[in-house]
Design a protein around this motif. Structure first.
Motif, PDB file in Angstrom:
ATOM      1  N   ARG A   1      31.001  27.885  74.642  1.00 26.46           N
ATOM      2  CA  ARG A   1      30.629  29.170  74.059  1.00 26.46           C
ATOM      3  C   ARG A   1      30.997  29.220  72.578  1.00 26.46           C
ATOM      4  O   ARG A   1      30.217  29.689  71.749  1.00 26.46           O
ATOM      5  N   ARG A   2      32.181  28.720  72.240  1.00 30.28           N
ATOM      6  CA  ARG A   2      32.588  28.671  70.831  1.00 30.28           C
ATOM      7  C   ARG A   2      31.661  27.770  70.029  1.00 30.28           C
ATOM      8  O   ARG A   2      31.270  28.110  68.912  1.00 30.28           O
TER       9      ARG A   2
ATOM     10  N   LYS B   1      28.432  29.600  69.529  1.00 31.70           N
ATOM     11  CA  LYS B   1      28.615  30.743  68.626  1.00 31.70           C
ATOM     12  C   LYS B   1      28.777  30.290  67.180  1.00 31.70           C
ATOM     13  O   LYS B   1      28.223  30.882  66.262  1.00 31.70           O
TER      14      LYS B   1
END
Length: 170
Positions: A133-134, A137
């Motif tokens: 997810r990081r 993102k």
């Protein structure tokens, strides 16, 4: 065919039993993980969990979820592994029989190995999820960043359009 169905249970029972166990498990797991994450980050806009915290929170979330859904796992397993002699006619019959013959302890049989199995899997799953997810993102860098004193190869990569359409043309 008849014997196979008696040993394995019907496909309908197996599928339903798996859903009855897995849907609450997944719901509990997400709620516990997000609650733990919120508690760790509470009051701090700058604090972001590191991978160790993510591992611990994921393991705790998975362990609690596995423990809470052990009764459904016990009923699912017993329904699916019945031998040629059918002991339980369905979920309600399994629930009544286990309660009557074994009490609450019958529903919690095998909780420790189940929890021990789920904790590391859940820990790694949530840590991986958070890291991916990081990455998503922050965006993917198309160019490798060089470390100090390390040369970077700036040769353009071959494009797919440059490949011959017919391998025999090489």
């Amino acid at each position: 065919m008849k014997q196979r169905m008696q040993v394995q249970g019907s496909k309908k029972t197996c599928y339903f039993s798996t859903l009855v166990r897995d849907v609450p498990f997944a719901g509990f797991q997400i709620v516990f993980y997000e609650s733990l994450k919120e508690a760790v980050e509470y009051g701090s806009t700058a604090h972001h969990c590191n991978f160790v915290e993510e591992l611990v929170m994921g393991g705790v979330a998975g362990g609690l979820s596995a423990y809470l859904t052990t009764p459904m796992d016990v009923m699912k397993t017993r329904l699916q592994v019945q031998g040629t002699t059918v002991r339980y006619e369905g979920w309600m019959d399994a629930l009544r029989t286990i309660w009557k013959e074994e009490g609450i302890s019958g529903f919690l049989r095998g909780w420790a190995p189940r929890v021990a199995w789920v904790i590391p899997a859940s820990a790694l799953t949530f840590m991986t999820y958070e890291n991916l997810r990081r990455l998503q993102k922050d965006g993917y860098s198309s160019e490798v960043q060089a470390k100090p004193n390390m040369p970077v190869d700036r040769t353009p990569a071959m494009d797919v359009a440059d490949l011959p359409s017919n391998p025999s043309q090489q």
